[in-house]
Design a protein around this motif. Structure first.
Motif, PDB file in Angstrom:
ATOM      1  N   ILE B  81       0.853  -1.200   0.000  1.00 50.50           N
ATOM      2  CA  ILE B  81       0.000   0.000   0.000  1.00 50.50           C
ATOM      3  C   ILE B  81       0.883   1.243   0.000  1.00 50.50           C
ATOM      4  O   ILE B  81       0.717   2.156  -0.813  1.00 50.50           O
ATOM      5  N   PHE B  82       1.831   1.257   0.926  1.00 48.26           N
ATOM      6  CA  PHE B  82       2.667   2.458   1.049  1.00 48.26           C
ATOM      7  C   PHE B  82       3.550   2.632  -0.182  1.00 48.26           C
ATOM      8  O   PHE B  82       3.737   3.749  -0.663  1.00 48.26           O
ATOM      9  N   GLY B  83       4.075   1.519  -0.682  1.00 49.99           N
ATOM     10  CA  GLY B  83       4.923   1.610  -1.865  1.00 49.99           C
ATOM     11  C   GLY B  83       4.172   2.191  -3.047  1.00 49.99           C
ATOM     12  O   GLY B  83       4.678   3.055  -3.775  1.00 49.99           O
ATOM     13  N   LEU B  84       2.919   1.729  -3.227  1.00 47.52           N
ATOM     14  CA  LEU B  84       2.123   2.248  -4.342  1.00 47.52           C
ATOM     15  C   LEU B  84       1.808   3.726  -4.138  1.00 47.52           C
ATOM     16  O   LEU B  84       1.852   4.517  -5.087  1.00 47.52           O
ATOM     17  N   LEU B  85       1.505   4.101  -2.879  1.00 47.81           N
ATOM     18  CA  LEU B  85       1.211   5.515  -2.607  1.00 47.81           C
ATOM     19  C   LEU B  85       2.438   6.378  -2.891  1.00 47.81           C
ATOM     20  O   LEU B  85       2.333   7.429  -3.536  1.00 47.81           O
ATOM     21  N   ILE B  86       3.597   5.923  -2.402  1.00 47.71           N
ATOM     22  CA  ILE B  86       4.806   6.731  -2.555  1.00 47.71           C
ATOM     23  C   ILE B  86       5.134   6.918  -4.030  1.00 47.71           C
ATOM     24  O   ILE B  86       5.414   8.030  -4.482  1.00 47.71           O
ATOM     25  N   SER B  87       5.082   5.811  -4.780  1.00 49.45           N
ATOM     26  CA  SER B  87       5.466   5.942  -6.187  1.00 49.45           C
ATOM     27  C   SER B  87       4.348   6.577  -7.008  1.00 49.45           C
ATOM     28  O   SER B  87       4.614   7.413  -7.876  1.00 49.45           O
ATOM     29  N   GLY B 119      13.426   7.720  -2.308  1.00 42.01           N
ATOM     30  CA  GLY B 119      14.186   6.515  -2.004  1.00 42.01           C
ATOM     31  C   GLY B 119      14.146   6.188  -0.529  1.00 42.01           C
ATOM     32  O   GLY B 119      13.949   5.034  -0.127  1.00 42.01           O
ATOM     33  N   ALA B 120      14.308   7.228   0.313  1.00 38.31           N
ATOM     34  CA  ALA B 120      14.329   7.004   1.756  1.00 38.31           C
ATOM     35  C   ALA B 120      12.991   6.466   2.229  1.00 38.31           C
ATOM     36  O   ALA B 120      12.918   5.537   3.039  1.00 38.31           O
ATOM     37  N   MET B 121      11.919   7.042   1.710  1.00 43.21           N
ATOM     38  CA  MET B 121      10.578   6.640   2.155  1.00 43.21           C
ATOM     39  C   MET B 121      10.287   5.203   1.726  1.00 43.21           C
ATOM     40  O   MET B 121       9.727   4.417   2.499  1.00 43.21           O
ATOM     41  N   LEU B 122      10.696   4.857   0.502  1.00 40.92           N
ATOM     42  CA  LEU B 122      10.525   3.470   0.065  1.00 40.92           C
ATOM     43  C   LEU B 122      11.349   2.556   0.954  1.00 40.92           C
ATOM     44  O   LEU B 122      10.928   1.454   1.296  1.00 40.92           O
ATOM     45  N   GLY B 123      12.530   3.044   1.355  1.00 42.25           N
ATOM     46  CA  GLY B 123      13.370   2.267   2.259  1.00 42.25           C
ATOM     47  C   GLY B 123      12.681   2.017   3.586  1.00 42.25           C
ATOM     48  O   GLY B 123      12.749   0.925   4.140  1.00 42.25           O
TER      49      GLY B 123
END
Lengths: 142, 801
Positions: B81-87, B119-123
């Motif tokens: 969920i978060f990955g999709l939101l971030i990207s 990048g940091a947020m995906l990390g």
């Protein structure tokens, strides 16, 4: 007031080369007898100091057009770089190694990575000592 | 591997941005930047079928295995969920920023920071290792700081950046402490491994402290009361940043951590109470304060605070599922967590659109102050559409996605009020009341956004420019988001099945099956209490909005010195005063004082060590014979040392100092240490030159005017140091506390290949010391150089403190 320093000027011209030769000897001798990167660097620096004392700054800088800050930086780079170099070959940080080589005219000599490390130390010493002395001398002292 | 690539790719792009910026001056670099989020989004989207079938993906890259710190990525429903939101939101924001920022801005800086953040947020969301997560967590704070201060010539930007940095990093350090405590309890840094041991940890003494520390980090990052004060100030950032970091992604990092660690901490009821109560207070306080704002972005900031509180309280309610038997009652509480995740996505869609809408107004009208706006409906019809849909979704009205999640929130609030699993059931009866009141205020500020900006007259608008609709490029991104606002309302169960359901398993591992925990979302669920509550919100909200002028003055009842901002500023300035007072106590700019500190510490620590260990033991029996010339040499050095105290000029003092130095080098010769002698000689010569050079900078030599008492103290300290050094040098010969190292030197040739043991120590045995000394030497040289070249002239006032 002009100081009569003909003797100093004449002598320094020759002595500096002797000192520099000594420095190079000390640098290479370091592995087996007294000497090494630190002392070699110091001797080189003292030769330069002697030049600066005898001649004026502009003249010496014409003769040796080197930025000593960069010399110091290069030295640190070499010293730290040898540490990382060994990591690239899978060894621990700062592992030193040596290998025997046959060099024409000089015969069998051992060449080690410690030499690069010591060169880094020597360059840093020369660079830092000269940077400090030259920048203090150049400041107008107000 | 894919996930590692997704984290590294934006960071690599960030490193490349300066070069791309230089190489392509004609093209806006935003188009290159767009590549990063789009690639990551496609990569992740391809994995949705895998994740929705209940699979997870994990990959480990060993980093510091000896400490248990590995770069392990873990892809499951929650991180998806978060990955999709971030990207996804990232791609839209980059697209929007291409048209929002003019080419005159420092675009390379902007996109470099933005990619760094991405990048940091995906990390953060993909790391399974807490230490790696923490590193990325702080990197998001740093990039947020840089982005808020993007217009660094503005005072308010710098102040806002500092505030956000101080608050989030303080929380981050608390969280680090929490992570270390967790490590102490579980002996692992892996989140999954910790969760596996979770039930047995509740009794541990560190359990509650670790929970509080982790929550501090999550609450500061997610702007929960009372740490929310940084978020409104962070609105000084360019609007794309506000839309991205400060509403859609970074502020949700705290929510991510709470959701992720729920299966670890929820076994203790403290977690439930803290998360729910803090969330509810934030929900109310944020919406209440949003109403009084006149700046549209500040209003949206408080609204974000409030919505984050809503999600947080839902996660709190959801954690109660760990305290009931696994049957129908548990499902009631898991639904709260479901609503939290659902609202998280919905909030990103409508709040992102609203921020972009405000950005458009700011861009076109030149102001975002609602007192100067009005009547924009006819001038900017497309922007008006975005505003209406976004606001109505936020207010929780159909047919928009906000309605669905708001109804589910009411359902959960009503359930918790009736909960009988709690001993203090009466306290939870307040939950739906607070939820309802907060929703009323939410409705009011949504009205304010739409009505004050778009209705009324255009008279108050800035007259110096021709206002028109935004360019198409700026409208694409908000329209995509608004499309989702409507689409999710009509097809909520698609989202529920493919995206939300696998995330439920991440929050409740092994509690129930994915299907059991995923409720079917209905737009029409009958004429029940929730719907009546919504109708009440609309009615009362409308009445209160019309009477705003009457009750507005309650905002002035809280005196200025009790506001949280005032407290924050006070703490900050008091902290500065105290630390500067303490620093000035010992930093006297007197070299003599500084050497005094060093000597006193030397006496206390070295002397103390030797006394405590009873190590001052020596005998003269084995000492070598003392020769006459040695005595003479010592006598000469002693005379020079004493004479130095009484001489009247610096040059004489330097010469006397030289006498001591050369004396030492003669001793080195006598004791057969030729290289030391050589070094000492050269050092002595070079320092003499240095001394003479430095004299030009020093003021005239004046007799010192210190009191007799001070002189006596100094004399005693000098004597003590001297005596200590003599005693220590005599004792070391008989000191056997440590293993001797002479075997190294005796075998120097085999171990290091050198016969000069001094150099084998320098270059091999202790090469690390030498390397660091070289670095320190270089730093000292740079220090001297900068001090001389850039020193402050007389009359300069450009000093830094």
């Amino acid at each position: 007031m002009r100081i009569n320093d003909v003797i100093l000027r004449t002598v320094v011209r020759f002595v500096v080369f002797i000192i520099l030769t000594l420095a190079i000897y000390l640098f290479f001798a370091g592995h087996y007898s007294p000497g090494g990167g630190f002392i070699g660097g110091l001797v080189i620096a003292s030769a330069f100091v002697l030049l600066y004392l005898t001649f004026d700054i502009e003249k010496v800088q014409q003769g040796i057009p080197v930025d000593f800050k960069k010399v110091a930086a290069l030295g640190v780079f070499l010293a730290v770089g040898t540490g990382f170099g060994s990591v690239l070959f899978g060894a621990d940080f700062l592992t030193q190694t040596a290998q025997k080589f046959h060099i024409p005219l000089l015969g069998d000599k051992e060449l080690g990575t410690v030499m690069i490390f010591e060169l880094g130390v020597a360059l840093t010493v020369v660079g830092v000592v000269m940077t400090i002395i030259v920048s203090i001398a150049e400041g107008d002292g107000d | 591997m894919t996930i590692h690539f997704a984290i590294i790719f934006p960071l690599l792009m960030a490193a490349l941005i300066p070069f791309i910026y230089k190489a392509f001056t004609k093209v806006k670099i935003g188009w290159f930047v767009l590549l990063a989020p789009v690639t990551v989004f496609i990569l992740l989207a391809r994995l949705i079928p895998l994740i929705s079938s209940g699979e997870t993906q994990t990959h480990t890259y060993e980093w510091i295995p000896s400490l248990g710190i590995n770069f392990t990525t873990y892809l499951d429903g929650l991180s998806m969920i978060f990955g999709l939101l971030i990207s996804g939101v990232g791609a839209l924001v980059v697209l929007y920023s291409i048209f929002y920022l003019s080419t005159k801005e420092a675009l390379h800086n902007f996109y470099c920071y933005l990619l760094l953040f991405m990048g940091a947020m995906l990390g953060v969301v993909f790391s399974d290792n807490l230490m790696v997560l923490y590193a990325f967590w702080e990197l998001t704070s740093v990039s947020s700081f840089l982005l808020i201060a993007f217009w660094h010539h503005r005072r308010a930007s710098k102040a806002g950046a500092r505030k956000s940095m101080l608050i989030t990093v303080t929380g981050g350090i608390a969280m680090l402490a929490g992570f270390i405590m967790l490590h102490a309890m579980t002996d692992t840094f892996s989140i999954r491994a910790m969760i596996a041991q979770a039930p047995s940890l509740v009794e541990h003494t560190l359990f509650i402290p670790a929970m509080i520390c982790v929550l501090l980090g999550a609450f500061t990052k997610s702007a929960q009361f009372p740490f929310h004060i940084w978020l409104p100030d962070a609105m000084e950032a360019p609007t794309p940043v506000s839309a991205y970091l400060h509403s859609a992604t970074m502020v949700k990092a705290g929510i991510y951590v709470v959701a992720r660690l729920t299966p670890l901490f929820a076994y203790d009821l403290t977690w439930f109470w803290t998360v729910m109560i803090v969330g509810l207070i934030t929900l109310f306080w944020g919406s209440f304060n949003a109403v009084k704002q006149t700046d549209l972005k500040a209003l949206l900031a408080f609204s974000t605070v409030s919505q984050l509180g809503l999600i947080m309280s839902l996660l709190g309610i959801g954690s109660l599922a760990f305290h009931v038997d696994i049957d129908a009652t548990a499902i009631i509480y898991t639904q709260a967590a479901f609503a939290a995740l659902f609202h998280l996505i919905n909030h990103s869609t409508f709040k992102g659109a609203l921020f972009m809408m405000v950005g458009i107004i700011d861009h076109e009208a030149g102001t975002r102050d609602i007192r100067r706006l009005g009547g924009l409906m006819t001038i900017m019809p497309a922007t008006f559409t975005i505003a209406v849909i976004g606001s109505m979704s936020m207010a929780g009205l159909p047919p928009f996605n906000g309605f669905l999640s708001k109804e589910m929130f009411f359902t959960s609030a009503l359930h918790i009020a009736e909960a009988d699993v709690l001993s203090r059931a009466s306290a939870t009866a307040l939950v739906p009341v607070i939820a309802w009141i907060a929703s009323v205020f939410t409705f009011i500020y949504c009205m304010i956004i739409v009505v004050k900006t778009f209705f009324g007259t255009t008279e108050k608008l800035p007259q110096d420019r021709k206002i028109h609709e935004a360019p198409l490029g700026m409208l694409i991104s908000p329209f995509v988001l608004v499309f989702f606002v409507i689409a999710i309302f009509f097809f909520p169960n698609v989202l529920a099945t493919y995206i939300l359901a696998p995330a439920m398993v991440s929050i409740y591992p092994g509690l129930a099956s994915m299907q059991e925990m995923t409720p079917h979302v209905y737009a029409w669920h009958g004429f029940n209490t929730e719907l009546i509550m919504t109708l009440g919100v609309v009615l009362l909200g409308f009445v209160l909005y019309r009477t705003l002028a009457v009750w507005r003055r309650i905002y002035n009842t809280l005196p200025a010195q009790f506001t949280l901002n005032h407290v924050f500023n006070r703490v900050l300035s008091e902290g500065e005063n105290v630390s500067s007072f303490v620093t000035k106590l010992y930093m006297t700019s007197s070299l003599r004082h500084y050497s005094l500190y060093i000597y006193v510490f030397l006496i206390v620590i070295i002397g103390g060590y030797f006394i405590v260990n009873d190590a001052f033991r020596f005998s003269m029996a084995n000492n070598a014979e003392i020769h006459v010339y040695e005595v003479l040499l010592v006598f000469m050095m002693a005379v020079a040392a004493v004479a130095m105290l009484f001489v009247q000029s610096r040059v004489t003092a330097t010469v006397l100092n030289g006498v001591i130095g050369f004396g030492i080098s003669i001793f080195f010769v006598i004791f057969r240490a030729p290289d030391l002698a050589l070094t000492q000689l050269i050092v002595e010569s070079v320092t003499t030159v240095l001394f003479l050079l430095c004299f030009t900078y020093l003021p005239a030599w004046k007799p010192e005017k210190s009191s007799r008492r001070e002189k006596t103290t100094n004399a005693f300290i000098a004597l003590f140091v001297g005596a200590l050094v003599v005693l220590v040098s005599l004792s070391v010969l008989h000191f056997n506390e440590f293993k001797t190292i002479s075997s190294f030197f005796e075998n120097a040739y085999e171990l290091a290949g050198g016969k000069n043991i001094v150099n084998t120590i320098l270059g091999d045995f202790r090469a690390f010391d030498t390397m660091l000394e070289v670095v320190v030497l270089c730093i000292a040289g740079i220090g001297v150089y900068t001090m001389i070249k850039f020193r402050m002239r007389k009359g300069d006032d450009r000093h830094e403190n």
